[in-house]
Write an enzyme that holds these catalytic residues in place. Structure first.
Site, PDB file in Angstrom:
ATOM      1  N   ASP A  51       1.906 -14.637   2.449  1.00  0.00           N
ATOM      2  CA  ASP A  51       1.764 -15.357   3.722  1.00  0.00           C
ATOM      3  C   ASP A  51       0.309 -15.704   4.049  1.00  0.00           C
ATOM      4  O   ASP A  51       0.005 -16.838   4.429  1.00  0.00           O
ATOM      5  CB  ASP A  51       2.306 -14.520   4.891  1.00  0.00           C
ATOM      6  N   HIS A  93       2.976  -7.617 -10.416  1.00  0.00           N
ATOM      7  CA  HIS A  93       2.473  -6.421  -9.718  1.00  0.00           C
ATOM      8  C   HIS A  93       1.346  -6.724  -8.733  1.00  0.00           C
ATOM      9  O   HIS A  93       1.318  -6.172  -7.637  1.00  0.00           O
ATOM     10  CB  HIS A  93       1.981  -5.445 -10.790  1.00  0.00           C
ATOM     11  N   GLY A 134      -0.454   5.594  -8.637  1.00  0.00           N
ATOM     12  CA  GLY A 134      -1.463   6.216  -9.498  1.00  0.00           C
ATOM     13  C   GLY A 134      -2.659   6.765  -8.746  1.00  0.00           C
ATOM     14  O   GLY A 134      -3.057   7.914  -8.938  1.00  0.00           O
ATOM     15  N   SER A 166       0.818  -1.214   0.000  1.00  0.00           N
ATOM     16  CA  SER A 166       0.000   0.000   0.000  1.00  0.00           C
ATOM     17  C   SER A 166       0.850   1.261   0.000  1.00  0.00           C
ATOM     18  O   SER A 166       0.557   2.236  -0.699  1.00  0.00           O
ATOM     19  CB  SER A 166      -0.899   0.039   1.239  1.00  0.00           C
ATOM     20  N   GLU A 213      -6.549   6.499 -16.126  1.00  0.00           N
ATOM     21  CA  GLU A 213      -5.639   5.362 -16.279  1.00  0.00           C
ATOM     22  C   GLU A 213      -6.239   4.398 -17.290  1.00  0.00           C
ATOM     23  O   GLU A 213      -7.403   4.553 -17.695  1.00  0.00           O
ATOM     24  CB  GLU A 213      -5.380   4.691 -14.920  1.00  0.00           C
ATOM     25  N   ARG A 257      -4.285  -3.442 -18.984  1.00  0.00           N
ATOM     26  CA  ARG A 257      -2.919  -3.733 -18.563  1.00  0.00           C
ATOM     27  C   ARG A 257      -2.341  -5.010 -19.169  1.00  0.00           C
ATOM     28  O   ARG A 257      -1.190  -5.064 -19.554  1.00  0.00           O
ATOM     29  CB  ARG A 257      -2.946  -3.895 -17.051  1.00  0.00           C
ATOM     30  N   ARG A 267      -7.258  -6.847 -13.342  1.00  0.00           N
ATOM     31  CA  ARG A 267      -7.728  -5.732 -12.516  1.00  0.00           C
ATOM     32  C   ARG A 267      -7.636  -4.407 -13.269  1.00  0.00           C
ATOM     33  O   ARG A 267      -6.622  -4.097 -13.895  1.00  0.00           O
ATOM     34  CB  ARG A 267      -6.878  -5.644 -11.248  1.00  0.00           C
ATOM     35  N   HIS A 280       2.488  -5.603 -14.336  1.00  0.00           N
ATOM     36  CA  HIS A 280       2.357  -4.192 -14.726  1.00  0.00           C
ATOM     37  C   HIS A 280       3.253  -3.949 -15.934  1.00  0.00           C
ATOM     38  O   HIS A 280       4.393  -4.420 -15.965  1.00  0.00           O
ATOM     39  CB  HIS A 280       2.768  -3.283 -13.559  1.00  0.00           C
TER      40      HIS A 280
END
Ligand code: FAD
Ligand code: SIN
Length: 559
Positions: free
Chosen positions: A217, A346, A52, A47, A120, A285, A381, A238
């Site tokens: 994890d 990514h 972007g 995070s 984007e 993407r 995504r 990405h």
């Protein structure tokens, strides 16, 4: 061994974990308190590095609507996004983003104090909120981290790694075992609500935009505890990470730079996206990534270039201060020089299967953020939808938990006692140097389960992975955070490969060179510990034979 109990435990301090902690503390009755566990410093996470922005379908943005955002998300998702989830997240965007502002989060505004939105790839309108120019993640994480640190009702364990979930034979989670990275001590923490906000898996790949903690994890812990996993083959690469020699954890060159007009070019300055998609640099993407990678393979080069000069030096400096600075540190003046870029792992679209309340298939175990697979992203995504999903799902899990009695469990049984025993036993384990094994794993995944995959490359990866596993003499208990991370990476790598083998088609980010068509009937893939073991047994028998010819039913009890 130390024992403690909490009404709710949150694992992970990225945007999903931090915001969930604040919301649960504010909205829920917590007789036994709330604990946030994080394996490095508070806020260190994917995070923090987000650039972007965050999709904000805000009422004041008259150019936008939830219908338009839903449509863009579903189109990018390549037929696998869940309409109800997409609707829920889009429709709650305005409310949740306004709520974030109450926690000190700010987004960039113009001189009239109105939010500024960027564009984007694959968004039909400008709807991406940003902060600090290109430092959205740092700004949002810092604001939330501050509020969590100031909140005396939230206990925090930093440098503490969650290593196993306490799930009994009735499929109910009663808590977690954590490992103190600094002292090597274990602690058993009981709770009736364990929320995994442990992020993604980028570190499984040689080249990644993700920082070192993105080792999957939570996905490994949930899978080992019996949770259903979904769509693990869908890893997003990405298109534009800064390609500097020897740098494998790669700095991101945000898609927003292309959103503002930058062009992809080869070394001679010739544009090439027109050969691949009419949407050019702003195609989804997966399309841009494959275009760049194809150019790299065709010309035997390690990168292509991004030409951002057309944006103008003033705007570049104001809008992308961090990207400008990072490039300049590497001798690249983005107002006139080409930026060397190449794709890098990514984001994980798949993960622990959850509903919109964050519930997993294990009672008392919840997952939010990148660790979860809610069905929002489908096979690919849409840019900046991840941060939106993090905050809406954190908000919603808190909303849901307030309807439940949250108390630490009163009794534990033999199954849980036997899990705890494994970690209380004093056994001598010699430390394993996992650094070189990790390098091997990352190369295996990049070569065999990367941007392009086939039965042959996946089969080879699986075999190499088996060899690597046999070099790593650990099953449960390890002796350092690095070992635990590597243990988890091995587990998640196997899930990615197995799911990729199962999906005999190309869709979104999953591109099979041996099955290039999309199968209109294909649905989500699911994995459980049992179904994966069954599938592995079949594959092992066939090692010398060809994998082709397996049916979906060979995959075991996909749930
Ligand atoms: P994370 O932020 O990854 O946090 C996970 C937390 O869990 C960390 O604190 C970690 O230390 C902790 N943790 C993990 N395992 C354990 C364990 N075993 N025990 C204890 N703690 C543990 N998305 C967008 O929407 N917009 C963007 O602009 C954007 N830009 C990006 C740029 C970069 C460079 C990267 C890498 C990603 C970007 N993304 C973006 C994706 C987005 O940042 C992530 O998907 C999102 O931040 C994930 O948030 P999270 O809270 O789920 O997990
Ligand atoms: C970027 O800024 O290009 C990353 C955005 C995202 O991952 O959603």
């Amino acid at each position: 061994m130390k024992y403690s109990k909490y009404s709710a435990i949150i694992i992970g301090s990225g945007i999903a974990g931090l915001y969930a902690a604040l919301k649960i503390e504010r909205t829920t009755k917590l007789n036994d308190g709330i604990l946030l566990v994080t394996k490095s410093k508070l806020g260190e996470s994917n995070s923090y590095y987000a650039q972007g922005g965050m999709v904000g379908v805000l009422k004041e943005n008259k150019a936008d609507s939830t219908a338009s955002h839903i449509s863009d998300t579903i189109k990018a998702g390549a037929g696998l996004s869940e309409l109800n989830t997409v609707k829920f997240i889009s429709e709650n965007s305005d409310k949740v983003i306004k709520d974030l502002l109450n926690f000190g989060v700010e987004f960039d505004r113009d001189e009239d104090n109105k939010f500024t939105f960027t564009l984007e790839a694959a968004h039909s309108v400008r709807r991406v909120l940003h902060s600090g120019g290109d430092a959205t993640g740092r700004m949002v994480t810092t604001a939330l981290r501050q509020k969590v640190s100031e909140n005396s009702n939230i206990d925090i364990y930093e440098e503490t790694t969650a290593v196993e979930l306490l799930v009994d034979e009735t499929n109910e989670c009663k808590g977690v075992i954590v490992f103190n990275n600094l002292t090597g001590e274990y602690e058993v923490i009981y709770s009736s609500a364990v929320i995994l906000a442990t992020g993604g898996i980028g570190q499984l790949y040689k080249y990644t935009t993700n920082p070192s903690g993105a080792t999957g994890d939570g996905m490994s812990l949930a899978f080992n505890a019996g949770a259903v996993m979904q769509d693990m083959e869908f890893v997003q690469f990405h298109p534009t990470a800064l390609a500097i020699d020897g740098d494998e954890n790669r700095f991101l060159i945000s898609e927003a730079v292309r959103g503002e007009g930058a062009k992809l070019v080869d070394a001679s300055g010739a544009e090439f996206m027109y050969k691949y998609d009419e949407r050019l640099e702003l195609a989804p993407r997966d399309v841009v990534t494959r275009a760049i990678y194809s150019e790299m393979l065709k010309h035997h080069t390690d990168n292509v270039y991004l030409n951002a000069a057309c944006i103008g030096s003033e705007k570049l400096a104001a809008r992308f201060p961090n990207i400008s600075k990072k490039c300049l540190e590497n001798g690249i003046d983005i107002s006139k020089d080409f930026i060397p870029v190449a794709p890098a792992a990514h984001y994980m679209m798949g993960g622990i299967k959850t509903n919109i309340h964050g519930e997993t298939s294990v009672k008392g175990l919840y997952a939010i953020g990148e660790a979860a697979s809610t069905g929002l992203h489908g096979g690919n995504r849409l840019a900046s939808n991840s941060l939106l999903e993090c905050v809406v799902c954190a908000y919603e899990v808190a909303n849901y938990l307030k309807t439940l009695p949250l108390n630490a469990p009163k009794q534990i049984n033999e199954t849980i006692k036997s899990i705890i025993e494994k970690y209380s036993e004093e056994i001598y384990l010699e430390e394993i140097d996992v650094t070189s094994m990790k390098e091997k794993l990352k190369s295996i995944m990049w070569r065999g389960a990367g941007i392009f995959r086939s039965e042959e490359t996946l089969e080879n990866s699986l075999k190499e992975l088996e060899d690597l596993k046999s070099e790593f003499h650990r099953s449960d208990k390890c002796i350092s955070k690095q070992e635990y991370e590597f243990r988890n990476m091995l587990t998640v790598a196997e899930m990615v490969i197995m799911s990729a083998l199962k999906r005999k088609e190309s869709r979104g980010a999953h591109c099979r060179t041996d099955f290039s068509d999309t199968n209109e009937k294909a649905v989500h893939t699911s994995l459980t510990r049992t179904s994966l073991e069954d599938f592995k047994k079949i594959l092992k028998k066939q090692y010398s034979a060809n994998f082709a010819g397996f049916n979906d039913s060979d995959f075991g009890a996909a749930v």
